[in-house]
Design a protein around this motif. Structure first.
Motif, PDB file in Angstrom:
ATOM      1  N   ASP A 105       0.851  -1.189   0.000  1.00 52.87           N
ATOM      2  CA  ASP A 105       0.000   0.000   0.000  1.00 52.87           C
ATOM      3  C   ASP A 105       0.887   1.240   0.000  1.00 52.87           C
ATOM      4  N   PHE A 106       0.255   2.414  -0.062  1.00 56.80           N
ATOM      5  CA  PHE A 106       1.011   3.657  -0.265  1.00 56.80           C
ATOM      6  C   PHE A 106       0.310   4.769   0.493  1.00 56.80           C
ATOM      7  N   LEU A 107       1.035   5.422   1.405  1.00 55.61           N
ATOM      8  CA  LEU A 107       0.526   6.581   2.130  1.00 55.61           C
ATOM      9  C   LEU A 107       1.453   7.759   1.856  1.00 55.61           C
ATOM     10  N   SER A 108       0.879   8.842   1.348  1.00 61.20           N
ATOM     11  CA  SER A 108       1.675  10.011   1.006  1.00 61.20           C
ATOM     12  C   SER A 108       1.618  11.036   2.134  1.00 61.20           C
ATOM     13  N   LYS A 109       2.769  11.603   2.477  1.00 67.47           N
ATOM     14  CA  LYS A 109       2.825  12.645   3.498  1.00 67.47           C
ATOM     15  C   LYS A 109       2.374  13.963   2.890  1.00 67.47           C
ATOM     16  N   PRO A 110       1.780  14.851   3.687  1.00 65.53           N
ATOM     17  CA  PRO A 110       1.475  14.687   5.115  1.00 65.53           C
ATOM     18  C   PRO A 110       0.357  13.665   5.333  1.00 65.53           C
ATOM     19  N   ILE A 111       0.526  12.888   6.405  1.00 65.00           N
ATOM     20  CA  ILE A 111      -0.405  11.794   6.669  1.00 65.00           C
ATOM     21  C   ILE A 111      -1.631  12.309   7.391  1.00 65.00           C
ATOM     22  N   ASN A 112      -2.780  11.882   6.907  1.00 65.38           N
ATOM     23  CA  ASN A 112      -4.040  12.187   7.562  1.00 65.38           C
ATOM     24  C   ASN A 112      -4.408  11.015   8.463  1.00 65.38           C
ATOM     25  N   ARG A 113      -4.871  11.315   9.664  1.00 66.96           N
ATOM     26  CA  ARG A 113      -5.177  10.246  10.622  1.00 66.96           C
ATOM     27  C   ARG A 113      -6.214   9.279  10.073  1.00 66.96           C
ATOM     28  N   ASP A 114      -7.247   9.816   9.411  1.00 70.41           N
ATOM     29  CA  ASP A 114      -8.289   8.940   8.871  1.00 70.41           C
ATOM     30  C   ASP A 114      -7.728   8.022   7.790  1.00 70.41           C
ATOM     31  N   ASP A 115      -6.827   8.571   6.942  1.00 68.23           N
ATOM     32  CA  ASP A 115      -6.221   7.736   5.903  1.00 68.23           C
ATOM     33  C   ASP A 115      -5.359   6.647   6.526  1.00 68.23           C
ATOM     34  N   LEU A 116      -4.628   6.989   7.584  1.00 68.01           N
ATOM     35  CA  LEU A 116      -3.782   6.001   8.262  1.00 68.01           C
ATOM     36  C   LEU A 116      -4.633   4.886   8.849  1.00 68.01           C
ATOM     37  N   LEU A 117      -5.702   5.253   9.532  1.00 64.56           N
ATOM     38  CA  LEU A 117      -6.565   4.237  10.139  1.00 64.56           C
ATOM     39  C   LEU A 117      -7.232   3.375   9.080  1.00 64.56           C
ATOM     40  N   ALA A 118      -7.598   4.002   7.934  1.00 59.88           N
ATOM     41  CA  ALA A 118      -8.237   3.235   6.860  1.00 59.88           C
ATOM     42  C   ALA A 118      -7.297   2.176   6.316  1.00 59.88           C
ATOM     43  N   VAL A 119      -6.024   2.528   6.138  1.00 55.68           N
ATOM     44  CA  VAL A 119      -5.056   1.553   5.640  1.00 55.68           C
ATOM     45  C   VAL A 119      -4.845   0.439   6.658  1.00 55.68           C
ATOM     46  N   LEU A 120      -4.747   0.793   7.932  1.00 54.64           N
ATOM     47  CA  LEU A 120      -4.543  -0.228   8.957  1.00 54.64           C
ATOM     48  C   LEU A 120      -5.736  -1.166   9.050  1.00 54.64           C
ATOM     49  N   ARG A 121      -6.947  -0.615   9.007  1.00 53.68           N
ATOM     50  CA  ARG A 121      -8.134  -1.479   9.053  1.00 53.68           C
ATOM     51  C   ARG A 121      -8.208  -2.375   7.808  1.00 53.68           C
ATOM     52  N   LYS A 122      -7.800  -1.824   6.684  1.00 57.66           N
ATOM     53  CA  LYS A 122      -7.817  -2.606   5.438  1.00 57.66           C
ATOM     54  C   LYS A 122      -6.930  -3.836   5.558  1.00 57.66           C
ATOM     55  N   HIS A 123      -5.816  -3.697   6.262  1.00 60.38           N
ATOM     56  CA  HIS A 123      -4.865  -4.796   6.356  1.00 60.38           C
ATOM     57  C   HIS A 123      -4.822  -5.391   7.757  1.00 60.38           C
ATOM     58  N   SER A 124      -5.928  -5.281   8.484  1.00 56.32           N
ATOM     59  CA  SER A 124      -5.967  -5.835   9.839  1.00 56.32           C
ATOM     60  C   SER A 124      -5.910  -7.360   9.775  1.00 56.32           C
ATOM     61  N   PRO A 125      -5.529  -8.017  10.870  1.00 55.68           N
ATOM     62  CA  PRO A 125      -5.391  -9.480  10.845  1.00 55.68           C
ATOM     63  C   PRO A 125      -6.653 -10.207  10.443  1.00 55.68           C
ATOM     64  N   ALA A 126      -7.825  -9.556  10.554  1.00 55.08           N
ATOM     65  CA  ALA A 126      -9.068 -10.219  10.167  1.00 55.08           C
ATOM     66  C   ALA A 126      -9.062 -10.576   8.695  1.00 55.08           C
ATOM     67  N   GLN A 127      -8.183  -9.889   7.927  1.00 52.67           N
ATOM     68  CA  GLN A 127      -8.118 -10.161   6.500  1.00 52.67           C
ATOM     69  C   GLN A 127      -7.314 -11.428   6.232  1.00 52.67           C
ATOM     70  N   GLY A 128      -6.538 -11.866   7.179  1.00 53.87           N
ATOM     71  CA  GLY A 128      -5.695 -13.040   6.992  1.00 53.87           C
ATOM     72  C   GLY A 128      -4.251 -12.635   6.822  1.00 53.87           C
ATOM     73  N   ARG A 129      -3.312 -13.435   7.294  1.00 56.66           N
ATOM     74  CA  ARG A 129      -1.892 -13.107   7.248  1.00 56.66           C
ATOM     75  C   ARG A 129      -1.223 -13.864   6.107  1.00 56.66           C
ATOM     76  N   ARG A 130      -0.325 -13.134   5.382  1.00 56.91           N
ATOM     77  CA  ARG A 130       0.389 -13.743   4.279  1.00 56.91           C
ATOM     78  C   ARG A 130       1.650 -14.424   4.824  1.00 56.91           C
ATOM     79  N   VAL A 131       1.947 -15.563   4.316  1.00 61.99           N
ATOM     80  CA  VAL A 131       3.132 -16.300   4.744  1.00 61.99           C
ATOM     81  C   VAL A 131       3.946 -16.640   3.510  1.00 61.99           C
TER      82      VAL A 131
END
Length: 754
Positions: free
Chosen positions: A726-752
């Motif tokens: 994924d890609f986050l461009s500075k300056p970072i917005n808190r909502d954008d940061l949280l959206a990326v983290l939720r998108k890739h939260s462990p509920a999505q499954g972990r890559r091995v």
């Protein structure tokens, strides 16, 4: 008349035009019209005679019928001429055959009328003369029909058939009525007479047709012979003219011209040869061109190609580097044409050479300039990338901390100060983004990311950003979406929002009363969609003479506008370039003091069907919990590390920090992160190299999101290519940061990585 034009309008073309099916039909129509008056005078005389011998009224009736039949045929042909295309020819041919039959029937009626009206008791003494009268008229008509038979065969045959059947009909009627003097008499005399008449007509038709065909063949043969003679004459004249021109050209040409024998030795040169090479006529005769002109700079591969070209006996062209007699560099473009004998061997070689030294020097200058321009573009790109990183990094801290400050308990003055800091920082960031966007467009680095998106939601969400500003100014903000606009379409919604933000932002900024109205519609063009929207306001408007300037960079309609409303003048320039990149355009109509209307056209595609799934997936991501997520932040800037920590201080996550890429690579196996926020530009080891190394580790692979101040599309591609997710461009917005983290939260499954 030039020879080429004479050939185009010669006897053969005239023959083809006159004797083609359409040509014959046109000539037939022309003849019918030309002799119409003569035919009417003839029929008037015959009708008058019939009227004198019978009754005057009979003469009038007979003439009227004959006149109508002939006029119908003649008028139709006159209105149909000239006859062009094949379909029209066939139509006219059929109709004119029918009108010919009507005309023939009307003339047959005229010829038959004495037999009808002279059997009364008052005309019994004249009745014996009627058959001869009828036959005489029909024979004359048959002769006329035979003469025009080749021009319109179906009409001629129809006329002959009607004229031939008329006497038979007369005899048949008289036989039935018992007025023919008995069947035996009819068979012996009248039928015998008709047989002789028919044979004579048949012989005449055969004679006329044969004569016509012979005349046509003779005309064709003469036309072909004339064309052949004209072609030969034209060829001879062209050869003579060409020889004269070549002699003049060779003698007076600015290019060097010389002749060589079959061995390649010079036999003749013009004055330009001496002017270009410096060698006189007597110095060049008998020499090989290479002996005179080749120098140390001459490419021997080109010399071999030149010798090979002469050996093939075919014309060829190449460029060669030579030396003048005085030693100066000389680039020549040589065109050599061999003249062959009848047995195919080379007799003479004609060489025409042009001095292209100046062009070669200019070409080298252009090459050097292109290299310098490419180097300048590279340096500019590197400078902008560096400036982007250096400016966005502190901007990230300013905006982020101002946002965090706003979330605390502030009094009125403190809130005013925080809002001012945040507003100024966002304005500065907007300026930075505009300059970078313009630079990317100039460098052709704008990459469109076309996805399915919700079109109405895109416009609604963008306009919602301006509702507080519009309410503060007391103006209306309307959105009118046509009923047939599809919900989902395919295109770059990010660039569409950027154009819409610029236009609506300007409209709101320059409108003090009234309102702003955005109208949206779509239309299909083949398998594509055409998006149209307009942004109309009731603001200050734009003068006519300024409307072409507002799309130029750093330009506004008036310098006073800049002082009053601010702005860089880049928004409309970027909007225009984005519209062009998306296959569209933008224009404006305005009257000063009455507002302005910007109209935008963009090329889009029908939705592919993936957009609804992406929207549902995004909604699902929003509801995911971050509980227990382990996050490693690889960031060398202390303020940015502090900002991420503040953003996530209320979230149930475990944070770990690394100062550079090497430390991030060392901490990853032991910390076992779910997500790594990886800065691209760090000391010791940058984020791209660190990502590649982590991807090669035999560990449970984390999600890696780029955390960078670089804003170019090429940077995004480099991150993804290195293995980032994924890609986050500075300056970072808190909502954008949280959206990326939720998108890739462990509920999505972990890559091995195995």
């Amino acid at each position: 008349m030039p020879q080429a034009d004479a050939l185009k309008t010669g006897p053969l073309e005239t023959y083809n035009r006159r004797y083609s099916q359409r040509g014959l039909l046109n000539r037939y129509a022309e003849g019918r019209g030309r002799y119409f008056a003569y035919r009417q005078m003839t029929m008037a005389g015959l009708s008058a005679l019939i009227g004198l011998l019978t009754f005057p009224l009979v003469g009038l009736v007979v003439f009227f019928v004959a006149f109508l039949g002939d006029m119908l045929d003649t008028v139709y042909l006159a209105r149909s001429a000239p006859i062009g295309e094949t379909a029209r020819y066939r139509h006219v041919q059929v109709i004119s055959t029918i009108t010919a039959a009507i005309q023939a029937l009307s003339l047959a009626f005229l010829a038959w009328s004495p037999s009808i009206f002279m059997h009364s008791e008052d005309h019994l003494h004249q009745a014996h003369a009627t058959p001869l009268f009828t036959v005489g008229i029909l024979v004359g008509a048959a002769i006329n029909a035979t003469v025009i038979l080749p021009y319109h065969v179906s009409a001629g045959v129809t006329r002959l058939a009607i004229y031939g059947l008329t006497p038979l009909a007369t005899i048949a009627i008289e036989t039935v009525n018992g007025t023919g003097g008995g069947i035996a008499d009819v068979q012996l005399f009248q039928m015998a007479g008709l047989g002789v008449l028919y044979f004579s007509v048949f012989f005449f038709v055969s004679f006329i047709s044969g004569r016509y065909n012979r005349s046509r063949k003779n005309t064709l043969a003469m036309a072909l012979q004339h064309k052949q003679l004209a072609q030969i004459n034209a060829k001879l004249q062209a050869q003579q003219l060409q020889a004269q021109r070549l002699a003049l050209v060779a003698e007076n040409a600015n290019d060097s011209v010389f002749l060589m024998d079959e061995e390649g030795r010079i036999t003749w040169v013009n004055e330009a040869f001496t002017r270009i090479t410096g060698y006189r006529y007597d110095e060049a005769i008998g020499k090989m061109p290479g002996t005179l002109l080749n120098g140390n700079d001459t490419d021997m591969a080109v010399v071999r190609a030149l010798e090979k070209g002469r050996a093939t006996g075919k014309p060829f062209r190449l460029e060669i580097c030579n030396r003048r007699k005085d030693g100066q560099l000389l680039w020549l473009e040589t065109n050599q044409v061999p003249m062959l004998r009848d047995d195919g061997t080379v007799e003479t070689i004609i060489a025409v050479e042009r001095d292209v030294t100046a062009a070669k020097q200019y070409e080298q200058q252009l090459k050097d300039a292109r290299i310098a321009a490419e180097e300048g573009a590279r340096v500019k790109s590197e400078f902008l990338a560096t400036m982007s990183h250096e400016i966005r990094t502190p901007m990230n801290g300013v905006i982020g901390m101002a946002q965090m400050l706003e979330r605390t308990q502030l009094d009125e003055d403190q809130k005013l100060y925080a809002d001012t800091i945040l507003g100024s920082a966002r304005t500065l960031l907007s300026l930075i983004n505009d300059v970078l966007d313009l630079s990317k467009m100039d460098a052709g680095e704008v990459i469109l990311s076309e996805v399915d998106f919700d079109l109405p939601a895109c416009f609604q969400q963008t306009l919602q950003l301006f509702e507080p500003q519009a309410q503060e100014k007391g103006i209306t903000l309307e959105l009118d979406i046509a009923p047939d606009v599809p919900r989902m379409i395919n295109g770059d919604d990010r660039r569409l929002r950027q154009v819409l933000l610029n236009l609506v932002g300007n409209a709101v900024k320059f409108t003090e009363s009234g309102g702003v109205r955005v109208a949206v519609s779509t239309s299909r063009v083949g398998d594509r969609l055409r998006l149209r929207f307009s942004v109309a306001d009731t603001g200050i408007g734009i003068a006519k003479e300024k409307q072409d300037q507002i799309f130029e960079r750093f330009s506004q309609a008036d310098a006073a506008i800049t002082r009053r409303f601010g702005g860089t003048g880049l928004g409309l320039t970027i909007s225009r370039l984005l519209c062009e990149a998306m296959g569209g355009e933008i224009d404006v109509t305005s009257d000063p003091g009455k507002g302005a209307c910007f109209s935008v056209h963009m090329r889009m595609q029908p939705a592919t069907g993936s957009g609804l799934a992406e929207i549902a997936d995004s909604a699902q991501h929003l509801g995911r919990s971050l509980d227990g997520m382990r996050i490693l932040v690889a960031e060398d800037n202390r303020i940015n590390r502090l900002l991420v920590e503040k953003y996530l201080q209320d979230e149930p996550v475990t944070l770990e920090f690394a100062m550079d890429g090497a430390e991030a690579m060392e901490k990853t196996p032991g910390f076992d992160p779910d997500v790594i926020l990886m800065d691209m530009s760090m000391p010791v080891m940058n984020g791209l190299d660190a990502t590649r190394n982590i991807r090669e580790m035999d560990i449970r692979q984390p999600v890696i999101a780029a955390l960078t101040a670089n804003a170019f599309d090429s940077d995004r591609e480099a991150c993804l290519k290195a293995g980032m997710d994924d890609f986050l461009s500075k300056p970072i917005n808190r909502d954008d940061l949280l959206a990326v983290l939720r998108k890739h939260s462990p509920a999505q499954g972990r890559r091995v990585v195995v």
